[in-house]
Design a protein around this motif. Sequence first.
Motif, PDB file in Angstrom:
ATOM      1  N   VAL A  65     -24.935   8.059  33.525  1.00 59.93           N
ATOM      2  CA  VAL A  65     -25.137   8.043  34.968  1.00 59.93           C
ATOM      3  C   VAL A  65     -26.098   6.907  35.262  1.00 59.93           C
ATOM      4  O   VAL A  65     -27.193   6.851  34.686  1.00 59.93           O
ATOM      5  CB  VAL A  65     -25.707   9.376  35.495  1.00 59.93           C
ATOM      6  N   VAL A  66     -25.674   6.004  36.132  1.00 57.04           N
ATOM      7  CA  VAL A  66     -26.522   4.897  36.549  1.00 57.04           C
ATOM      8  C   VAL A  66     -27.047   5.230  37.944  1.00 57.04           C
ATOM      9  O   VAL A  66     -26.261   5.439  38.875  1.00 57.04           O
ATOM     10  CB  VAL A  66     -25.738   3.563  36.563  1.00 57.04           C
ATOM     11  N   SER A  67     -28.360   5.310  38.085  1.00 57.92           N
ATOM     12  CA  SER A  67     -28.983   5.566  39.384  1.00 57.92           C
ATOM     13  C   SER A  67     -29.351   4.231  39.994  1.00 57.92           C
ATOM     14  O   SER A  67     -29.952   3.388  39.325  1.00 57.92           O
ATOM     15  CB  SER A  67     -30.238   6.425  39.221  1.00 57.92           C
ATOM     16  N   ALA A  68     -28.960   4.058  41.255  1.00 55.59           N
ATOM     17  CA  ALA A  68     -29.203   2.777  41.927  1.00 55.59           C
ATOM     18  C   ALA A  68     -29.769   3.012  43.315  1.00 55.59           C
ATOM     19  O   ALA A  68     -29.477   4.030  43.958  1.00 55.59           O
ATOM     20  CB  ALA A  68     -27.903   1.984  42.015  1.00 55.59           C
ATOM     21  N   ASP A  69     -30.573   2.085  43.750  1.00 54.17           N
ATOM     22  CA  ASP A  69     -31.104   2.098  45.104  1.00 54.17           C
ATOM     23  C   ASP A  69     -30.313   1.077  45.907  1.00 54.17           C
ATOM     24  O   ASP A  69     -30.460  -0.133  45.699  1.00 54.17           O
ATOM     25  CB  ASP A  69     -32.588   1.734  45.106  1.00 54.17           C
ATOM     26  N   VAL A  70     -29.463   1.583  46.787  1.00 54.72           N
ATOM     27  CA  VAL A  70     -28.641   0.699  47.606  1.00 54.72           C
ATOM     28  C   VAL A  70     -28.869   1.028  49.073  1.00 54.72           C
ATOM     29  O   VAL A  70     -29.179   2.182  49.411  1.00 54.72           O
ATOM     30  CB  VAL A  70     -27.137   0.827  47.254  1.00 54.72           C
ATOM     31  N   PRO A  71     -28.705   0.055  49.949  1.00 57.89           N
ATOM     32  CA  PRO A  71     -28.883   0.333  51.381  1.00 57.89           C
ATOM     33  C   PRO A  71     -27.863   1.360  51.870  1.00 57.89           C
ATOM     34  O   PRO A  71     -26.685   1.305  51.503  1.00 57.89           O
ATOM     35  CB  PRO A  71     -28.635  -1.026  52.046  1.00 57.89           C
ATOM     36  N   ALA A  72     -28.303   2.293  52.681  1.00 56.36           N
ATOM     37  CA  ALA A  72     -27.420   3.348  53.192  1.00 56.36           C
ATOM     38  C   ALA A  72     -26.219   2.768  53.929  1.00 56.36           C
ATOM     39  O   ALA A  72     -25.129   3.340  53.895  1.00 56.36           O
ATOM     40  CB  ALA A  72     -28.209   4.289  54.100  1.00 56.36           C
ATOM     41  N   LYS A  73     -26.397   1.620  54.564  1.00 58.26           N
ATOM     42  CA  LYS A  73     -25.288   1.040  55.333  1.00 58.26           C
ATOM     43  C   LYS A  73     -24.137   0.571  54.433  1.00 58.26           C
ATOM     44  O   LYS A  73     -23.038   0.329  54.917  1.00 58.26           O
ATOM     45  CB  LYS A  73     -25.790  -0.118  56.192  1.00 58.26           C
ATOM     46  N   THR A  74     -24.378   0.459  53.117  1.00 58.39           N
ATOM     47  CA  THR A  74     -23.308   0.048  52.200  1.00 58.39           C
ATOM     48  C   THR A  74     -22.488   1.225  51.698  1.00 58.39           C
ATOM     49  O   THR A  74     -21.520   1.036  50.975  1.00 58.39           O
ATOM     50  CB  THR A  74     -23.871  -0.722  50.985  1.00 58.39           C
ATOM     51  N   LEU A  75     -22.880   2.443  52.079  1.00 61.35           N
ATOM     52  CA  LEU A  75     -22.189   3.654  51.624  1.00 61.35           C
ATOM     53  C   LEU A  75     -21.190   4.133  52.674  1.00 61.35           C
ATOM     54  O   LEU A  75     -21.490   4.147  53.863  1.00 61.35           O
ATOM     55  CB  LEU A  75     -23.187   4.786  51.375  1.00 61.35           C
ATOM     56  N   GLU A  76     -20.032   4.519  52.196  1.00 58.19           N
ATOM     57  CA  GLU A  76     -19.046   5.173  53.048  1.00 58.19           C
ATOM     58  C   GLU A  76     -18.833   6.563  52.473  1.00 58.19           C
ATOM     59  O   GLU A  76     -18.635   6.702  51.267  1.00 58.19           O
ATOM     60  CB  GLU A  76     -17.720   4.419  53.031  1.00 58.19           C
ATOM     61  N   ARG A  77     -18.895   7.560  53.312  1.00 59.24           N
ATOM     62  CA  ARG A  77     -18.642   8.915  52.826  1.00 59.24           C
ATOM     63  C   ARG A  77     -17.204   8.997  52.365  1.00 59.24           C
ATOM     64  O   ARG A  77     -16.288   8.614  53.074  1.00 59.24           O
ATOM     65  CB  ARG A  77     -18.949   9.927  53.908  1.00 59.24           C
ATOM     66  N   ILE A  93     -22.313  -2.789  42.251  1.00 57.65           N
ATOM     67  CA  ILE A  93     -23.771  -2.643  42.226  1.00 57.65           C
ATOM     68  C   ILE A  93     -24.357  -3.761  41.374  1.00 57.65           C
ATOM     69  O   ILE A  93     -23.885  -4.025  40.275  1.00 57.65           O
ATOM     70  CB  ILE A  93     -24.147  -1.267  41.636  1.00 57.65           C
ATOM     71  N   SER A  94     -25.392  -4.408  41.884  1.00 59.01           N
ATOM     72  CA  SER A  94     -26.039  -5.472  41.106  1.00 59.01           C
ATOM     73  C   SER A  94     -27.078  -4.868  40.177  1.00 59.01           C
ATOM     74  O   SER A  94     -27.610  -3.781  40.435  1.00 59.01           O
ATOM     75  CB  SER A  94     -26.691  -6.503  42.025  1.00 59.01           C
ATOM     76  N   ARG A  95     -27.354  -5.576  39.109  1.00 57.03           N
ATOM     77  CA  ARG A  95     -28.340  -5.098  38.132  1.00 57.03           C
ATOM     78  C   ARG A  95     -29.704  -4.892  38.790  1.00 57.03           C
ATOM     79  O   ARG A  95     -30.454  -4.004  38.405  1.00 57.03           O
ATOM     80  CB  ARG A  95     -28.430  -6.104  36.970  1.00 57.03           C
ATOM     81  N   THR A  96     -30.018  -5.683  39.802  1.00 60.19           N
ATOM     82  CA  THR A  96     -31.306  -5.547  40.476  1.00 60.19           C
ATOM     83  C   THR A  96     -31.398  -4.260  41.298  1.00 60.19           C
ATOM     84  O   THR A  96     -32.495  -3.819  41.619  1.00 60.19           O
ATOM     85  CB  THR A  96     -31.586  -6.754  41.394  1.00 60.19           C
ATOM     86  N   GLU A  97     -30.257  -3.649  41.632  1.00 62.29           N
ATOM     87  CA  GLU A  97     -30.258  -2.398  42.386  1.00 62.29           C
ATOM     88  C   GLU A  97     -30.379  -1.176  41.475  1.00 62.29           C
ATOM     89  O   GLU A  97     -30.638  -0.075  41.950  1.00 62.29           O
ATOM     90  CB  GLU A  97     -28.974  -2.279  43.216  1.00 62.29           C
ATOM     91  N   VAL A  98     -30.189  -1.358  40.180  1.00 62.69           N
ATOM     92  CA  VAL A  98     -30.242  -0.244  39.235  1.00 62.69           C
ATOM     93  C   VAL A  98     -31.688   0.222  39.080  1.00 62.69           C
ATOM     94  O   VAL A  98     -32.579  -0.570  38.778  1.00 62.69           O
ATOM     95  CB  VAL A  98     -29.642  -0.650  37.870  1.00 62.69           C
ATOM     96  N   ALA A  99     -31.898   1.511  39.294  1.00 59.09           N
ATOM     97  CA  ALA A  99     -33.236   2.087  39.160  1.00 59.09           C
ATOM     98  C   ALA A  99     -33.443   2.662  37.764  1.00 59.09           C
ATOM     99  O   ALA A  99     -34.525   2.541  37.186  1.00 59.09           O
ATOM    100  CB  ALA A  99     -33.441   3.178  40.211  1.00 59.09           C
ATOM    101  N   SER A 100     -32.399   3.308  37.227  1.00 58.61           N
ATOM    102  CA  SER A 100     -32.498   3.912  35.901  1.00 58.61           C
ATOM    103  C   SER A 100     -31.100   4.196  35.369  1.00 58.61           C
ATOM    104  O   SER A 100     -30.123   4.197  36.118  1.00 58.61           O
ATOM    105  CB  SER A 100     -33.324   5.199  35.944  1.00 58.61           C
TER     106      SER A 100
END
Length: 159
Positions: A65-77, A93-100
Motif C-alpha cells: 500500500v502506497v500512501s500519498a498526499d495528493v490535492p483533493a481536487k485531483t480525486l474523483e469519487r 502519483i509522483s514520487r514526491t507525493e508519496v508519504a509512505s
Amino acid sequence: MLAQLRTSGRLGDGPVVAHAVTPALREWYAEGDEEELEYVAFTRAAQAALHLLRLDPQAPRRRVVVSADVPAKTLERDDVELGSSSVRLRESISRTEVASIHVDAAEAADDVAAAADVIDEALAGDPDAQFTVDGAEDHELAWYAASELDDLSRDTGLA
C-alpha cells in the motif's frame, strides 16, 4: 508498480484507482475520528492489493500500500455507495507525493497468496474464503518512509 515508481518517479500510467477518506466513508462511519477513517481506507487499499495480486500471478505474494498526499481536487469519487472509500486520481502519483510505503513481511507470503486466490469469493460472501482473507489481514504491513524506496528494494526485492 514499485519498480516503476523507483525508475520513472511515477506510480501508475494514468488514472489511478485508490482509497481515501471520502464523504461517503465519513457518513457511514460518523463516529470515527480522522485516524480511524484513514485506517479503514488503508485496510481497503490492502484488500485491493489482493485483487492486483490475483490478476498478476508473477508478482511476489505480498501486499503493498502506497500512501500519498495528493490535492483533493485531483480525486474523483469512484463509487458513491454509502461507506465507499474508492476514488480515482486523474493522473499518476509522483514520487514526491508519496508519504509512505507499507509492505507485508516475507513470512506473510503464504497467507497473502492464499487470500489473493479467494478474494473475489470472500467479497461475494463465502465464509471460508473470508476466513482465508482474514488470515492475511492478521499480518500488519511494515512501514517504510518514502525516502526508503531504494532500501525497500534491497531489503525485500519488491521494487
